[in-house]
Design a protein around this motif. Structure first.
Motif, PDB file in Angstrom:
ATOM      1  N   SER A   1       0.839  -1.181   0.000  1.00 41.11           N
ATOM      2  CA  SER A   1       0.000   0.000   0.000  1.00 41.11           C
ATOM      3  C   SER A   1       0.882   1.241   0.000  1.00 41.11           C
ATOM      4  O   SER A   1       1.787   1.367   0.845  1.00 41.11           O
ATOM      5  CB  SER A   1      -0.926   0.010   1.224  1.00 41.11           C
ATOM      6  N   LEU A   2       0.616   2.143  -0.937  1.00 41.77           N
ATOM      7  CA  LEU A   2       1.409   3.361  -1.069  1.00 41.77           C
ATOM      8  C   LEU A   2       0.510   4.580  -1.004  1.00 41.77           C
ATOM      9  O   LEU A   2      -0.518   4.646  -1.688  1.00 41.77           O
ATOM     10  CB  LEU A   2       2.177   3.377  -2.399  1.00 41.77           C
ATOM     11  N   LYS A   3       0.900   5.545  -0.193  1.00 43.27           N
ATOM     12  CA  LYS A   3       0.165   6.792  -0.117  1.00 43.27           C
ATOM     13  C   LYS A   3       0.650   7.724  -1.224  1.00 43.27           C
ATOM     14  O   LYS A   3       1.847   7.987  -1.340  1.00 43.27           O
ATOM     15  CB  LYS A   3       0.365   7.436   1.257  1.00 43.27           C
ATOM     16  N   VAL A   4      -0.285   8.214  -2.035  1.00 41.20           N
ATOM     17  CA  VAL A   4       0.040   9.112  -3.145  1.00 41.20           C
ATOM     18  C   VAL A   4      -0.716  10.423  -2.941  1.00 41.20           C
ATOM     19  O   VAL A   4      -1.933  10.427  -2.763  1.00 41.20           O
ATOM     20  CB  VAL A   4      -0.353   8.504  -4.509  1.00 41.20           C
ATOM     21  N   ALA A   5       0.008  11.518  -2.947  1.00 44.83           N
ATOM     22  CA  ALA A   5      -0.611  12.844  -2.861  1.00 44.83           C
ATOM     23  C   ALA A   5      -0.127  13.657  -4.055  1.00 44.83           C
ATOM     24  O   ALA A   5       1.030  13.543  -4.469  1.00 44.83           O
ATOM     25  CB  ALA A   5      -0.242  13.541  -1.558  1.00 44.83           C
ATOM     26  N   ALA A   6      -1.015  14.456  -4.617  1.00 43.01           N
ATOM     27  CA  ALA A   6      -0.637  15.235  -5.800  1.00 43.01           C
ATOM     28  C   ALA A   6      -1.318  16.591  -5.788  1.00 43.01           C
ATOM     29  O   ALA A   6      -2.431  16.749  -5.263  1.00 43.01           O
ATOM     30  CB  ALA A   6      -0.990  14.482  -7.073  1.00 43.01           C
ATOM     31  N   LYS A   7      -0.635  17.557  -6.378  1.00 42.26           N
ATOM     32  CA  LYS A   7      -1.205  18.889  -6.605  1.00 42.26           C
ATOM     33  C   LYS A   7      -1.001  19.243  -8.067  1.00 42.26           C
ATOM     34  O   LYS A   7       0.095  19.103  -8.609  1.00 42.26           O
ATOM     35  CB  LYS A   7      -0.526  19.941  -5.723  1.00 42.26           C
ATOM     36  N   LEU A   8      -2.082  19.657  -8.719  1.00 39.23           N
ATOM     37  CA  LEU A   8      -2.031  20.051 -10.117  1.00 39.23           C
ATOM     38  C   LEU A   8      -2.405  21.523 -10.209  1.00 39.23           C
ATOM     39  O   LEU A   8      -3.481  21.931  -9.765  1.00 39.23           O
ATOM     40  CB  LEU A   8      -2.995  19.211 -10.952  1.00 39.23           C
ATOM     41  N   GLU A   9      -1.508  22.327 -10.773  1.00 37.84           N
ATOM     42  CA  GLU A   9      -1.750  23.761 -10.943  1.00 37.84           C
ATOM     43  C   GLU A   9      -1.913  24.043 -12.430  1.00 37.84           C
ATOM     44  O   GLU A   9      -1.062  23.685 -13.235  1.00 37.84           O
ATOM     45  CB  GLU A   9      -0.584  24.569 -10.379  1.00 37.84           C
ATOM     46  N   MET A  10      -3.003  24.702 -12.784  1.00 38.20           N
ATOM     47  CA  MET A  10      -3.318  24.970 -14.186  1.00 38.20           C
ATOM     48  C   MET A  10      -3.485  26.463 -14.417  1.00 38.20           C
ATOM     49  O   MET A  10      -4.177  27.142 -13.673  1.00 38.20           O
ATOM     50  CB  MET A  10      -4.627  24.273 -14.583  1.00 38.20           C
ATOM     51  N   THR A  11      -2.828  26.963 -15.473  1.00 38.78           N
ATOM     52  CA  THR A  11      -3.073  28.312 -15.961  1.00 38.78           C
ATOM     53  C   THR A  11      -3.351  28.201 -17.458  1.00 38.78           C
ATOM     54  O   THR A  11      -3.183  27.129 -18.043  1.00 38.78           O
ATOM     55  CB  THR A  11      -1.859  29.238 -15.732  1.00 38.78           C
ATOM     56  N   PRO A  12      -3.749  29.280 -18.112  1.00 35.77           N
ATOM     57  CA  PRO A  12      -3.918  29.217 -19.570  1.00 35.77           C
ATOM     58  C   PRO A  12      -2.609  28.986 -20.312  1.00 35.77           C
ATOM     59  O   PRO A  12      -2.620  28.722 -21.518  1.00 35.77           O
ATOM     60  CB  PRO A  12      -4.497  30.596 -19.912  1.00 35.77           C
ATOM     61  N   ILE A  13      -1.461  29.067 -19.598  1.00 35.67           N
ATOM     62  CA  ILE A  13      -0.155  28.991 -20.250  1.00 35.67           C
ATOM     63  C   ILE A  13       0.599  27.713 -19.897  1.00 35.67           C
ATOM     64  O   ILE A  13       1.281  27.131 -20.735  1.00 35.67           O
ATOM     65  CB  ILE A  13       0.695  30.224 -19.865  1.00 35.67           C
ATOM     66  N   THR A  14       0.484  27.262 -18.655  1.00 37.21           N
ATOM     67  CA  THR A  14       1.303  26.148 -18.165  1.00 37.21           C
ATOM     68  C   THR A  14       0.501  25.264 -17.220  1.00 37.21           C
ATOM     69  O   THR A  14      -0.446  25.724 -16.575  1.00 37.21           O
ATOM     70  CB  THR A  14       2.539  26.676 -17.397  1.00 37.21           C
ATOM     71  N   THR A  15       0.900  24.003 -17.128  1.00 40.34           N
ATOM     72  CA  THR A  15       0.369  23.084 -16.131  1.00 40.34           C
ATOM     73  C   THR A  15       1.541  22.508 -15.346  1.00 40.34           C
ATOM     74  O   THR A  15       2.552  22.117 -15.934  1.00 40.34           O
ATOM     75  CB  THR A  15      -0.412  21.934 -16.793  1.00 40.34           C
ATOM     76  N   ARG A  16       1.408  22.469 -14.021  1.00 42.42           N
ATOM     77  CA  ARG A  16       2.462  21.892 -13.186  1.00 42.42           C
ATOM     78  C   ARG A  16       1.876  20.810 -12.285  1.00 42.42           C
ATOM     79  O   ARG A  16       0.830  20.990 -11.668  1.00 42.42           O
ATOM     80  CB  ARG A  16       3.148  22.951 -12.328  1.00 42.42           C
ATOM     81  N   LEU A  17       2.581  19.688 -12.235  1.00 42.17           N
ATOM     82  CA  LEU A  17       2.174  18.570 -11.388  1.00 42.17           C
ATOM     83  C   LEU A  17       3.235  18.338 -10.323  1.00 42.17           C
ATOM     84  O   LEU A  17       4.421  18.228 -10.631  1.00 42.17           O
ATOM     85  CB  LEU A  17       2.017  17.300 -12.236  1.00 42.17           C
ATOM     86  N   THR A  18       2.808  18.275  -9.070  1.00 38.32           N
ATOM     87  CA  THR A  18       3.693  17.918  -7.959  1.00 38.32           C
ATOM     88  C   THR A  18       3.182  16.616  -7.355  1.00 38.32           C
ATOM     89  O   THR A  18       2.007  16.516  -6.986  1.00 38.32           O
ATOM     90  CB  THR A  18       3.715  19.014  -6.886  1.00 38.32           C
ATOM     91  N   VAL A  19       4.050  15.631  -7.282  1.00 40.24           N
ATOM     92  CA  VAL A  19       3.658  14.299  -6.801  1.00 40.24           C
ATOM     93  C   VAL A  19       4.465  13.941  -5.565  1.00 40.24           C
ATOM     94  O   VAL A  19       5.693  14.062  -5.557  1.00 40.24           O
ATOM     95  CB  VAL A  19       3.870  13.224  -7.883  1.00 40.24           C
ATOM     96  N   ASN A  20       3.763  13.504  -4.524  1.00 40.76           N
ATOM     97  CA  ASN A  20       4.393  12.935  -3.334  1.00 40.76           C
ATOM     98  C   ASN A  20       4.053  11.455  -3.293  1.00 40.76           C
ATOM     99  O   ASN A  20       2.881  11.081  -3.344  1.00 40.76           O
ATOM    100  CB  ASN A  20       3.881  13.606  -2.058  1.00 40.76           C
ATOM    101  N   LEU A  21       5.087  10.628  -3.206  1.00 47.72           N
ATOM    102  CA  LEU A  21       4.894   9.184  -3.177  1.00 47.72           C
ATOM    103  C   LEU A  21       5.745   8.608  -2.052  1.00 47.72           C
ATOM    104  O   LEU A  21       6.935   8.895  -1.957  1.00 47.72           O
ATOM    105  CB  LEU A  21       5.308   8.570  -4.528  1.00 47.72           C
ATOM    106  N   ALA A  22       5.118   7.793  -1.209  1.00 51.61           N
ATOM    107  CA  ALA A  22       5.810   7.263  -0.031  1.00 51.61           C
ATOM    108  C   ALA A  22       6.748   6.117  -0.391  1.00 51.61           C
ATOM    109  O   ALA A  22       6.774   5.083   0.277  1.00 51.61           O
ATOM    110  CB  ALA A  22       4.782   6.814   1.007  1.00 51.61           C
ATOM    111  N   ASP A  23       7.507   6.296  -1.445  1.00 49.28           N
ATOM    112  CA  ASP A  23       8.557   5.353  -1.835  1.00 49.28           C
ATOM    113  C   ASP A  23       9.482   6.127  -2.757  1.00 49.28           C
ATOM    114  O   ASP A  23       9.276   6.180  -3.973  1.00 49.28           O
ATOM    115  CB  ASP A  23       7.966   4.133  -2.541  1.00 49.28           C
ATOM    116  N   ARG A  24      10.502   6.753  -2.177  1.00 42.39           N
ATOM    117  CA  ARG A  24      11.348   7.654  -2.968  1.00 42.39           C
ATOM    118  C   ARG A  24      12.085   6.945  -4.083  1.00 42.39           C
ATOM    119  O   ARG A  24      12.376   7.527  -5.126  1.00 42.39           O
ATOM    120  CB  ARG A  24      12.332   8.371  -2.052  1.00 42.39           C
ATOM    121  N   TYR A  25      12.402   5.670  -3.894  1.00 34.83           N
ATOM    122  CA  TYR A  25      13.140   4.937  -4.921  1.00 34.83           C
ATOM    123  C   TYR A  25      12.247   4.649  -6.125  1.00 34.83           C
ATOM    124  O   TYR A  25      12.677   4.742  -7.275  1.00 34.83           O
ATOM    125  CB  TYR A  25      13.704   3.646  -4.326  1.00 34.83           C
ATOM    126  N   LEU A  26      10.999   4.294  -5.867  1.00 31.18           N
ATOM    127  CA  LEU A  26      10.045   4.105  -6.951  1.00 31.18           C
ATOM    128  C   LEU A  26       9.783   5.437  -7.660  1.00 31.18           C
ATOM    129  O   LEU A  26       9.701   5.493  -8.892  1.00 31.18           O
ATOM    130  CB  LEU A  26       8.734   3.529  -6.404  1.00 31.18           C
TER     131      LEU A  26
END
Length: 363
Positions: A259-284
């Protein structure tokens, strides 16, 4: 350049186009011809003592036509002769990098007034470097820089192939540094789309913005040219021009029996999209890359990123903006080992709903 000569050059460029060019493209080129003639008329109204300065402008108008034709042909399904392609490729691009670089977000910034026109310049040794346009949406900064060179200068400001082969001429691009309010920024991208080279203009992008950056500030830019010790230093005013929609999710996924905890934030503008991902397995997380796709199957192009603070189990990615506001966005993790075909990991996929009202979930 006399008016008749300008008209003849425009007609020559036009006649070299394939007969089966689409009506839409033909219309866009006609608009370009009309714009250039209007600019030429304005130049004719300048006082007589400015004649010497007007000559490069008129030469630039013809180059602009060729650039417009080249940009349209690259995006079209029509074929052009090798001779014509070679001739167009030798013409340096001047300006319009936002439109020509193949980035849908920057094209939208240009079309929808989300880019600020600036005119900050620095000159010495006969050269002038000018910041002509800047776009800032809170996720990335895109800046267009253009070189004006003294008569007789060989080569263009930027030609990646020449730089890589160490054959770039004196006065071409050598190095660049930028400073944000928080200090010197170390990881920027610079260049053009390869199809728009050689070029007298370059696109500078800062994509991994972090920290408390104000909505309005001065960006310090220092560009060095080959063969000259003194850099060109500019202070470029930057203003945030777009709102941001922020989506978040936190889920628990099962992968290979764990079981892996996954958290994400997606920021959207008319120009760019940014994804930030937190995953409780740094090697994966180090092994994974991420695509994003909307409810209609559109994959925005990655703008780089993928690095992150793996000790905090976090990685950031930036992409072009979605062309239209999606109803939902699915994050698709995949392995990209040894440049083989992407191996998507369906067990770790997740979907975020996008509010219909851009103001909902925005900041």
């Amino acid at each position: 350049m006399a008016r008749n000569e300008l008209d003849n050059n425009l007609i020559e460029c036009r006649n070299k186009l394939p007969d089966h060019i689409t009506a839409t493209m033909r219309s866009r080129l006609d608009e370009t011809y009309m714009m250039i003639r209007q600019m030429e008329k304005q130049a004719d109204k300048l006082p007589g003592e400015t004649t010497i300065k007007r000559m490069p402008l008129r030469k630039g108008l013809v180059i602009a036509v060729a650039a417009a034709i080249l940009g349209l042909l690259i995006l079209s399904p029509v074929l052009i002769s090798p001779t014509m392609a070679e001739a167009l490729n030798k013409l340096p691009i001047v300006g319009n990098i936002f439109k020509l670089a193949g980035d849908s977000g920057l094209q939208k910034a240009e079309e929808e007034g989300l880019a600020t026109t600036v005119n900050e310049s620095a000159s010495h040794d006969g050269f002038t470097i000018t910041a002509t346009k800047v776009s800032y949406d809170g996720i990335r900064i895109a800046l267009e820089l253009t070189r004006t060179a003294p008569e007789g200068t060989e080569g263009a400001l930027y030609h990646l192939r020449s730089i890589m082969n160490d054959t770039a001429k004196k006065g071409s691009f050598e190095n660049i540094q930028v400073w944000l309010p928080s200090g010197k920024y170390g990881s920027l991208s610079l260049g053009t789309d390869m199809v728009t080279e050689p070029s007298e203009s370059v696109l500078v992008q800062i994509q991994d913005l972090s920290g408390d950056i104000p909505d309005q500030f001065d960006l310090t830019v220092k560009m060095g040219l080959r063969g000259y010790k003194q850099p060109f230093e500019l202070k470029v005013p930057v203003v945030k021009m777009a709102g941001t929609t922020v989506l978040t999710t936190e889920e628990t996924k099962t992968y290979e029996g764990e079981s892996l905890k996954v958290a994400a934030k997606l920021e959207m503008t008319p120009i760019t999209t940014r994804l930030t991902v937190n995953l409780a397995d740094r090697y994966l997380l180090k092994d994974l890359r991420f695509d994003i796709v909307d409810n209609e199957g559109n994959f925005p192009k990655s703008l780089g990123g993928g690095g992150g603070n793996y000790e905090n189990d976090k990685a950031d990615y930036t992409y072009e903006a979605f062309r239209t506001r999606p109803k939902s966005i699915t994050v698709k993790p995949y392995f990209d080992r040894f440049r083989q075909e992407k191996q998507y990991v369906s067990e770790l996929e997740f979907t975020m709903l996008v509010p219909e009202n851009p103001e909902d979930g925005s900041k």
